[in-house]
Design a protein around this motif. Structure first.
Motif, PDB file in Angstrom:
ATOM      1  N   MET A   1      39.679  54.088  40.258  1.00  0.00           N
ATOM      2  CA  MET A   1      40.941  53.421  40.635  1.00  0.00           C
ATOM      3  C   MET A   1      42.099  54.050  39.888  1.00  0.00           C
ATOM      4  O   MET A   1      42.012  54.349  38.718  1.00  0.00           O
ATOM      5  CB  MET A   1      40.850  51.930  40.307  1.00  0.00           C
ATOM      6  N   GLU A   2      43.204  54.228  40.607  1.00  0.00           N
ATOM      7  CA  GLU A   2      44.326  54.907  39.993  1.00  0.00           C
ATOM      8  C   GLU A   2      44.961  54.068  38.888  1.00  0.00           C
ATOM      9  O   GLU A   2      44.902  52.856  38.894  1.00  0.00           O
ATOM     10  CB  GLU A   2      45.393  55.271  41.041  1.00  0.00           C
ATOM     11  N   ASP A   3      45.581  54.742  37.928  1.00  0.00           N
ATOM     12  CA  ASP A   3      46.255  54.047  36.828  1.00  0.00           C
ATOM     13  C   ASP A   3      47.508  53.389  37.366  1.00  0.00           C
ATOM     14  O   ASP A   3      48.267  53.958  38.124  1.00  0.00           O
ATOM     15  CB  ASP A   3      46.626  55.082  35.756  1.00  0.00           C
ATOM     16  N   VAL A 127      46.297  44.737  41.642  1.00  0.00           N
ATOM     17  CA  VAL A 127      45.708  43.623  42.367  1.00  0.00           C
ATOM     18  C   VAL A 127      44.488  43.127  41.594  1.00  0.00           C
ATOM     19  O   VAL A 127      43.599  43.902  41.241  1.00  0.00           O
ATOM     20  CB  VAL A 127      45.295  44.024  43.796  1.00  0.00           C
ATOM     21  N   TRP A 128      44.475  41.827  41.332  1.00  0.00           N
ATOM     22  CA  TRP A 128      43.409  41.187  40.570  1.00  0.00           C
ATOM     23  C   TRP A 128      42.623  40.241  41.470  1.00  0.00           C
ATOM     24  O   TRP A 128      43.139  39.736  42.471  1.00  0.00           O
ATOM     25  CB  TRP A 128      44.003  40.397  39.401  1.00  0.00           C
ATOM     26  N   LEU A 129      41.395  39.986  41.072  1.00  0.00           N
ATOM     27  CA  LEU A 129      40.514  39.123  41.860  1.00  0.00           C
ATOM     28  C   LEU A 129      39.803  38.124  40.966  1.00  0.00           C
ATOM     29  O   LEU A 129      39.402  38.448  39.841  1.00  0.00           O
ATOM     30  CB  LEU A 129      39.495  39.974  42.620  1.00  0.00           C
ATOM     31  N   VAL A 130      39.668  36.901  41.464  1.00  0.00           N
ATOM     32  CA  VAL A 130      38.920  35.858  40.769  1.00  0.00           C
ATOM     33  C   VAL A 130      37.937  35.239  41.759  1.00  0.00           C
ATOM     34  O   VAL A 130      38.283  34.984  42.919  1.00  0.00           O
ATOM     35  CB  VAL A 130      39.860  34.764  40.209  1.00  0.00           C
ATOM     36  N   PRO A 146      40.437  37.098  35.539  1.00  0.00           N
ATOM     37  CA  PRO A 146      40.667  37.996  36.668  1.00  0.00           C
ATOM     38  C   PRO A 146      40.124  39.402  36.388  1.00  0.00           C
ATOM     39  O   PRO A 146      40.101  39.861  35.243  1.00  0.00           O
ATOM     40  CB  PRO A 146      42.193  38.015  36.800  1.00  0.00           C
ATOM     41  N   VAL A 147      39.713  40.074  37.457  1.00  0.00           N
ATOM     42  CA  VAL A 147      39.222  41.453  37.391  1.00  0.00           C
ATOM     43  C   VAL A 147      40.129  42.307  38.264  1.00  0.00           C
ATOM     44  O   VAL A 147      40.401  41.958  39.422  1.00  0.00           O
ATOM     45  CB  VAL A 147      37.770  41.545  37.891  1.00  0.00           C
ATOM     46  N   PRO A 187      33.257  42.736  45.277  1.00  0.00           N
ATOM     47  CA  PRO A 187      34.587  43.193  44.853  1.00  0.00           C
ATOM     48  C   PRO A 187      34.799  43.151  43.346  1.00  0.00           C
ATOM     49  O   PRO A 187      35.759  43.738  42.853  1.00  0.00           O
ATOM     50  CB  PRO A 187      35.524  42.225  45.581  1.00  0.00           C
ATOM     51  N   LEU A 188      33.930  42.458  42.615  1.00  0.00           N
ATOM     52  CA  LEU A 188      34.092  42.413  41.163  1.00  0.00           C
ATOM     53  C   LEU A 188      33.941  43.790  40.533  1.00  0.00           C
ATOM     54  O   LEU A 188      34.374  44.008  39.398  1.00  0.00           O
ATOM     55  CB  LEU A 188      33.074  41.440  40.552  1.00  0.00           C
ATOM     56  N   LYS A 189      33.339  44.709  41.261  1.00  0.00           N
ATOM     57  CA  LYS A 189      33.192  46.079  40.765  1.00  0.00           C
ATOM     58  C   LYS A 189      34.377  46.955  41.157  1.00  0.00           C
ATOM     59  O   LYS A 189      34.382  48.155  40.862  1.00  0.00           O
ATOM     60  CB  LYS A 189      31.898  46.682  41.286  1.00  0.00           C
ATOM     61  N   GLY A 190      35.351  46.366  41.823  1.00  0.00           N
ATOM     62  CA  GLY A 190      36.537  47.121  42.223  1.00  0.00           C
ATOM     63  C   GLY A 190      36.501  47.496  43.688  1.00  0.00           C
ATOM     64  O   GLY A 190      35.436  47.579  44.305  1.00  0.00           O
TER      65      GLY A 190
END
Length: 432
Positions: A1-3, A127-130, A146-147, A187-190
């Motif tokens: 994933m890009e910085d 973008v974060w995910l829970v 969040p991840v 999606p927790l792995k990106g």
């Protein structure tokens, strides 16, 4: 994933303008309005204002709410904003079941189609995910961290939506880009697999939405500061059609009656059958015919509201032919909390066949014809005093024009300056 850890400059005054937002339950059960830190909801089935219950252990909203949405099922509702909080509500009881703390201010929020995840974007383009627990009928504490799953390099994300089939998540930003990302099974792995970029806007992208021709075929529609509405084959990143709002308004009003800031697209909303697209501009609401078979957008009409009414947000539901529009704003200079008023306007017959069958076409409902009348208007607007509303909304109008102008002339950093800011951010993180 890009910085993505590049800081946007802080702004003040009118640039912090926080528009009022409206969202409609997909099955027409309720409607919600957000202005400043206030979230107002109305139960359309019971005909009563909703009493929100926020007892899940987290803080209540204390700053401007920047994003709201219902889930596809209508079971959940999310709100998020400048207080760095994301709150998830059960809509059958309007109880807050999750309060999620973000490190940065939040600019967009979305709930996955299966109601298992909430995603939110912060002001640095991450973008974060829970994960939402399946047994989330009971309130839980704020311990679900969040991840980060994806990011836009050095750009604020302005809008975020899941595709109708749930396979993709689309994100739009201030730097003219729309990214379509494959939403993974875990999606927790990106979310690393980029499906496409939808490139063509020449100024900030303010809003995106999906519309469908069938269960198996859908399209993306976008609007932005370049005064265009664009139709996309988002799977392949292909631009199918572009409608120039500026050109059409120039024909209707004359070339000297419009300017770039007045024609920026504030929001877009498709009808429930996909045949129409409503476009919020400072002149009112423009209705476009959306031919998904011929892949074409065409002008139908402009619905002009009363003087000084500029819709800041639009919403409709799958089970209703009503288009909800709202005007209002928070974070304006010298604005008291008692002045957090909105003005609600509802457009009926929001379908192309209903529009073409009536010479007059849809017009805004009079207050007495609004569903549940004054009870709904008082709950969502905050006041029925027309004089007070006009005073407040006149200041909103002035602040809106300044805010859009500032977005259109937003300073762009050189690549070298971006790298310097990124290194500065990383140094701060290492020190902490």
């Amino acid at each position: 994933m890009e910085d993505t850890a590049v800081e946007e400059p802080e702004v003040s005054g009118a640039a912090e303008f926080a528009p009022a937002l409206v969202a409609a339950h997909p099955h027409g059960n309720s409607v919600a309005v957000a202005i400043g830190p206030e979230l107002r909801a109305f139960d359309l089935r019971a005909g009563l204002p909703v009493s929100l219950s926020d007892d899940c252990g987290g803080r209540s909203h204390s700053d401007a709410i920047r994003a709201i949405c219902f889930s596809v099922s209508g079971a959940l509702f999310a709100s998020a904003g400048d207080d760095k909080l994301v709150k998830v509500w059960k809509t059958d009881s309007w109880r807050c079941i999750w309060t999620i703390a973000s490190e940065k201010r939040v600019s967009a929020v979305a709930i996955s189609n299966d109601d298992l995840y909430v995603t939110f974007a912060d002001k640095f383009g991450v973008v974060w995910l829970v994960t939402l627990r399946e047994d989330s009928a009971e309130p839980v504490s704020v311990d679900n961290k969040p991840v980060s799953i994806l990011g836009h390099y050095c750009s604020i994300i302005t809008s975020m939506k899941f595709s109708p089939d749930g396979r993709f998540i689309a994100t739009a930003d201030r730097d003219f880009k729309i990214r379509v990302t494959l939403f993974p099974k875990n999606p927790l792995k990106g979310a690393h697999e980029i499906q496409s970029f939808c490139l063509g806007h020449t100024d900030f992208v303010s809003c995106i939405t999906f519309t469908s021709i069938s269960e198996n075929q859908s399209f993306l529609i976008s609007g932005g500061g370049d005064s265009t509405v664009r139709l996309w084959d988002y799977v392949n990143g292909c631009l199918l059609d572009t409608f120039q709002v500026r050109d059409k308004m120039g024909e209707l009003l004359g070339p000297n009656e419009t300017d770039d800031s007045s024609l920026a697209i504030a929001d877009i909303c498709p009808s429930n059958d996909g045949s129409l697209v409503a476009v919020a501009i400072q002149s009112g609401v423009m209705l476009l015919a959306c031919d998904l078979v011929g892949k074409k957008l065409s002008f139908l009409k402009v619905i002009v509201m009363e003087k000084s009414y500029i819709p800041t947000s639009l919403a409709s539901s799958l089970s209703s032919e009503l288009l909800w529009t709202v005007m209002g704003a928070a974070n304006m200079p010298n604005q008291a909390s008692s002045h957090l008023l909105t003005r609600l306007r509802i457009i009926p017959c929001f379908q192309k066949d209903r529009l073409s069958s009536s010479d007059a076409g849809p017009a805004t409902l009079e207050d007495g014809d609004v569903p549940h009348g004054e009870k709904l208007l008082l709950a969502l607007q905050g006041s029925l005093d027309v004089t007070k509303q006009e005073e407040v909304l006149a200041s909103v109008l002035a602040a809106l024009k300044v805010s859009v102008h500032k977005m259109l002339v937003k300073k762009h950093y050189s690549e070298e300056r971006k790298e310097q800011r990124k290194r500065g951010r990383n140094d701060k993180k290492m020190k902490n």
